[in-house]
Structures are given as structure tokens and as C-alpha cells.
Enzyme design. Structure first.
Site, PDB file in Angstrom:
ATOM      1  N   ASP A 200     -42.941  61.150  54.513  1.00 31.68           N
ATOM      2  CA  ASP A 200     -41.569  61.846  54.080  1.00 31.68           C
ATOM      3  C   ASP A 200     -42.107  63.270  53.420  1.00 31.68           C
ATOM      4  OD1 ASP A 200     -39.664  62.828  52.281  1.00 31.68           O
ATOM      5  OD2 ASP A 200     -39.194  61.085  51.183  1.00 31.68           O
ATOM      6  N   GLN A 203     -40.337  67.386  50.261  1.00 37.60           N
ATOM      7  CA  GLN A 203     -40.844  68.235  49.369  1.00 37.60           C
ATOM      8  C   GLN A 203     -42.120  68.952  49.672  1.00 37.60           C
ATOM      9  OE1 GLN A 203     -38.934  68.995  46.860  1.00 37.60           O
ATOM     10  NE2 GLN A 203     -37.585  67.152  46.673  1.00 37.60           N
ATOM     11  N   CYS A 366     -33.336  60.011  42.103  1.00 41.89           N
ATOM     12  CA  CYS A 366     -33.339  59.174  43.169  1.00 41.89           C
ATOM     13  C   CYS A 366     -34.855  58.541  43.325  1.00 41.89           C
ATOM     14  CB  CYS A 366     -32.892  59.716  44.529  1.00 41.89           C
ATOM     15  SG  CYS A 366     -31.507  60.588  44.439  1.00 41.89           S
TER      16      CYS A 366
HETATM   17  N1  C6P Z   1     -34.289  65.002  46.876  1.00 42.62           N
HETATM   18  C1  C6P Z   1     -34.063  65.777  44.713  1.00 42.62           C
HETATM   19  O1  C6P Z   1     -33.196  66.454  44.067  1.00 42.62           O
HETATM   20  P1  C6P Z   1     -32.083  64.560  51.905  1.00 42.62           P
HETATM   21  O2  C6P Z   1     -30.957  64.096  50.940  1.00 42.62           O
HETATM   22  O3  C6P Z   1     -32.028  63.608  52.998  1.00 42.62           O
HETATM   23  O4  C6P Z   1     -32.239  66.016  52.373  1.00 42.62           O
HETATM   24  O5  C6P Z   1     -33.639  64.502  51.205  1.00 42.62           O
HETATM   25  C2  C6P Z   1     -33.830  63.151  50.575  1.00 42.62           C
HETATM   26  C3  C6P Z   1     -35.085  63.264  50.090  1.00 42.62           C
HETATM   27  C4  C6P Z   1     -36.265  62.260  50.607  1.00 42.62           C
HETATM   28  N2  C6P Z   1     -37.531  62.447  50.149  1.00 42.62           N
HETATM   29  C5  C6P Z   1     -37.693  63.151  48.933  1.00 42.62           C
HETATM   30  C6  C6P Z   1     -38.924  63.297  48.234  1.00 42.62           C
HETATM   31  C7  C6P Z   1     -36.808  63.971  48.553  1.00 42.62           C
HETATM   32  O6  C6P Z   1     -36.942  64.686  47.358  1.00 42.62           O
HETATM   33  C8  C6P Z   1     -35.359  64.049  48.879  1.00 42.62           C
HETATM   34  C9  C6P Z   1     -34.309  64.632  48.251  1.00 42.62           C
HETATM   35  C10 C6P Z   1     -33.295  65.593  46.156  1.00 42.62           C
HETATM   36  O7  C6P Z   1     -35.032  65.415  44.350  1.00 42.62           O
HETATM   37  C11 C6P Z   1     -31.868  64.957  45.899  1.00 42.62           C
HETATM   38  S1  C6P Z   1     -31.980  63.491  45.393  1.00 42.62           S
END
Ligand code: C6P
Length: 412
Positions: A200, A203, A366
Site C-alpha cells: 500500500d 503515503q 482509518c
Molecule cells: N488515508 C488519511 O487521512 P484512498 O482513500 O483509496 O485514496 O486511500 C486509502 C488509503 C490507503 N492506505 C493508506 C496508508 C492511506 O493513508 C489511505 C488514505 C487518508 O490518512 C484517508 S483515511
């Protein structure tokens, strides 16, 4: 040459405003980043000059849109050093990419008694798809523990990853702890055990150079909106031989080769995964974001963030009542700083900081399992990006002091 964040900030129209009569200091970049004029212009230009559906028409606009769309696939390939564009699939974002891997690769390769290894710092998007897969198949979830510093316990990882492991799913950088995880080492452990590694990179890709081949990642996922691009566009990278074995997750127009009454065949990679009209404008915007980042250079972005954190950290340490989470070593962290102010609820901290024009996030980010491991309900999180300056850091630190005064810290 050093990155001139003050100058870069001028490229972002949204950052030129005042919030609550204060200049906006945007420190919620881990949630989503702001868009430079170059990205906004690319979106407008696309709709004004080239809007058409891709891969369908032979008319001039259709061809123009298709060429622009496919040119971005090549830009993404270069940006993450994939072998070929066939390995770059456009999705809605990291969440969709991870769900597709779990549904398609996971359901075909993971069986009862097999093990899926995660870490305790995973975002829900890299947790729940595997949890659901485990429930469906009877596989077992195992978790790599964290050291006191917030880094992964690699000795424990070595013991956990073994003959039963089919998948190791890990974030490249934590959205809470800011820690950069050693993907190459984990990939080596996974490969020795005959497992694949799913990364993943939500970030990581926006903040540092990423080379999927150097990392030896089998799958790598990220989102456009966290790297100056539009929302609703993301990437699923996979090694060709793995993607080739996989069935599409969505079916419909665009991804088919031949449709008969009772059966169909799929297009070749990467299009077999891209059913329906894709987010063409999102792809074009992502391309402009990659151009913007590439002109600066990702190594510079990474160094600049590390310098900013090195400037911030000792100042935070000096503030009575502040607890920070994650590693202190700037070499293993990004510009994500989670902290709490003793006796003041994180949501109150974030609301009071907003009154000072400083945008930070409060909550569990999250990452509920991680919060439980840390014995926390929530944290305040400031996340920095290339347009944040040392003046922003100063205002952020001053805002913390103002919040403390507002809540009469230490007197209640
Ligand atoms: N974190 C945060 O404020 P999406 O929503 O699909 O673009 O990304 C999801 C996601 C997956 N992995 C990591 C490590 C993330 O940080 C995130 C998204 C945002 O931390 C929204 S919760």
C-alpha cells in the site's frame, strides 16, 4: 538546489486564501493534497479541447483523448519504474486497487489454512479486504508487531512469514506513525516463503522516489489525489505474470475482446481490468501532477520533508503536554506527525487549530487496530507536503500554544 516551498506555494490557488481571518496553513496532506494550477489547467484544457471517450471512436477528439490517456500510463510507468505499461492499471484509488488484488489474486490463490501476513499499522483499506478474504477462504490473518519506536519488528516478521504464508500485505509508509517500512527486506522474506508482497503505497509515492523493481514489490498501489492529482484516480501496479493469471473484477464494455451469448474473452493487459468508461479527466490530471512532481524531483521532495520534520520535532518536544507517536529518526519517517495534547481531546485541538487557520486531522485515521495497540482513541495529525514552509511550522507550533492557552492547559 534546495526546494523553495514558498515559491511552490504560489502554484496552488487554494492556498492563497484566509481561513477564519488567518492565512490558511494546510497540514492535512495525508488525507488529500491540494492541486497546483498546472493540474487544474490540464483538467480544463482536456474538457475544452479533447473530451471524448477513449478506445472507442475513430474521430479526432476520440483519438486525441485516447492518446493523452495512454500517454499518462507511460508517465506512471516511468514514475514508479515499472517494466512495461501493461503492468499499470488505472483504478479509482488505493482502496479499489487493494480490493481488486484481494478479490482477484486472493480468491484464486489463498485457501483454507493459508496465512496472510499484515502489520498492525495498516490502514483499513489494507486490512478489511484481507479480513474478508480470510473469512471467505478460511485463511488465517497474522500480524507483524511494532517495536516501541513504531518501526516494524523484523525479527518477528521473519518468524511469522513462512511456508504457510501466501500474501504479505504492508504499507510502504504509515498514515499515522509516518514510518517508512523496509519493503525490500519484507519482499525478500515473502519471496523466500513463496508468497507475494502487496504494498500500500498511498503515503509513499507522493513523498519519495519509488522504484517497484528495486523494492521487489509484486503489487503496488497508490492514489492520485494524495500526490497533487484529482480524486477518483489511482494505480494498481502488478508484475505481468501475476496480472496475467488474474481474472478481472469488473465486467462490461471496454474490457472485452469477444462477447458471445454464453461466454466472453477479455482484452489483453492492462485493459482487461478497466471495464466501462474510465476517469479520463482524472488520468489526464494525474499526468499533470506527475509532470509537476518530476520537474521538482522526488528525491528533493523527500529531503525537504525530512528537513521540515527535523525543524519541527525539537520544537514539539519542548512543549509541555505534547506526546508524539512514531519514530524519532528522520531517516525512517515522512512528513506525517501524530500527537496528542494532554487533557485536551484531539477533536477539540483540531477545531481550535482551525480557528488559527491551521488545518489538521483528528481521529483514528482509518487505523482502529493501530489505535488499540497504542491504547489510544485518536490523535491529532499534521501532515506536511512540498508547499509547506518553515513559517508554516512556526505557525503550527504557535497554534498549539494558542490551543493550550484557550483550554487553559494545566489550570483545570
Ligand atoms: N488515508 C488519511 O487521512 P484512498 O482513500 O483509496 O485514496 O486511500 C486509502 C488509503 C490507503 N492506505 C493508506 C496508508 C492511506 O493513508 C489511505 C488514505 C487518508 O490518512 C484517508 S483515511
Amino acid at each position: 538546489m534546495k526546494l523553495d516551498s514558498q515559491r511552490l506555494k504560489k502554484d496552488f490557488p487554494i492556498l492563497q486564501q484566509q481561513v477564519n481571518d488567518e492565512p490558511l496553513i494546510y497540514l492535512d496532506n495525508a488525507a488529500t493534497t491540494q492541486k497546483p494550477a498546472a493540474v487544474l489547467d490540464a483538467l480544463q484544457m482536456y474538457y475544452e479541447t479533447s473530451n471524448a471517450n477513449v478506445h472507442r471512436g475513430v474521430h479526432t477528439l476520440a483519438e486525441r483523448a485516447t492518446n493523452q490517456y495512454e500517454a499518462v500510463r507511460e508517465k506512471v510507468r516511468q514514475f514508479i519504474h515499472a517494466n512495461e505499461t501493461a503492468e499499470v492499471i488505472f483504478t479509482r484509488g488505493t482502496t479499489t486497487s487493494l480490493n481488486w488484488i484481494a478479490r482477484s489474486y486472493g480468491e484464486a490463490n489463498v485457501f483454507e489454512g493459508d496465512e496472510i501476513v499484515l502489520t498492525y499499522m495498516e490502514h483499513h483499506s489494507n486490512w478489511i479486504p484481507w479480513q474478508q478474504l480470510a473469512k471467505k477462504t478460511g485463511a488465517i490473518l497474522r500480524f507483524i508487531p511494532l517495536l516501541e519506536s513504531g518501526e516494524l519488528d523484523l525479527k518477528a516478521a521473519e518468524e511469522l512469514i513462512g511456508g504457510k504464508t501466501k500474501i504479505v500485505a504492508v504499507s510502504h509508509c504509515s498514515n499515522v506513525l509516518g514510518v517508512i517500512n523496509p519493503i525490500t527486506e519484507l519482499a525478500e522474506m515473502a519471496h523466500q516463503a513463496g508468497a507475494v508482497v502487496v504494498v500500500d503505497g498511498a503515503q509513499a509515492v507522493p513523498h519519495m522516489p519509488v522504484d517497484v523493481q528495486e523494492l521487489a514489490a509484486d503489487f503496488y498501489t497508490f492514489s492520485g489525489h494524495k500526490m497533487l492529482g484529482p480524486t477518483g484516480i489511482g494505480i494498481l501496479y502488478g508484475k505481468r505474470h501475476l496480472l496475467e493469471q488474474m481474472e478481472p473484477v469488473e465486467f462490461g464494455g471496454e474490457m472485452i475482446e469477444l462477447v458471445e451469448e454464453e461466454d466472453s474473452t477479455w482484452k489483453e493487459l492492462p485493459w482487461k481490468f478497466e471495464a466501462g468508461t474510465p476517469n479520463i479527466a482524472g488520468v489526464i490530471g494525474l499526468g499533470a501532477a506527475i509532470d509537476y512532481l518530476s520537474t521538482i524531483g522526488m528525491e528533493k521532495v523527500h529531503i525537504m520533508e525530512q528537513e521540515l520534520i527535523a525543524y519541527l520535532w525539537p520544537q514539539l518536544e519542548k512543549i509541555d503536554g505534547v506526546t508524539m507517536y512514531g519514530p524519532t529518526d528522520p531517516a525512517v519517517r515522512t512528513g506525517v506527525v501524530s500527537f496528542n495534547l494532554e487533557g485536551i481531546h484531539p477533536h477539540d485541538v483540531a477545531t481550535a487549530m482551525d480557528m488559527e487557520g491551521v488545518a489538521v486531522r483528528a481521529g483514528n485515521h482509518c487505523a482502529q487496530p493501530l489505535m488499540r495497540r497504542l491504547n489510544l482513541q485518536s490523535t491529532v495529525r499534521a501532515s506536511f507536503y512540498l508547499y509547506n514552509t518553515t513559517e508554516d511550522v512556526d505557525k503550527f507550533v504557535a497554534a498549539i500554544q494558542a490551543v493550550k492557552e484557550f483550554f487553559q492547559y494545566g489550570t483545570l
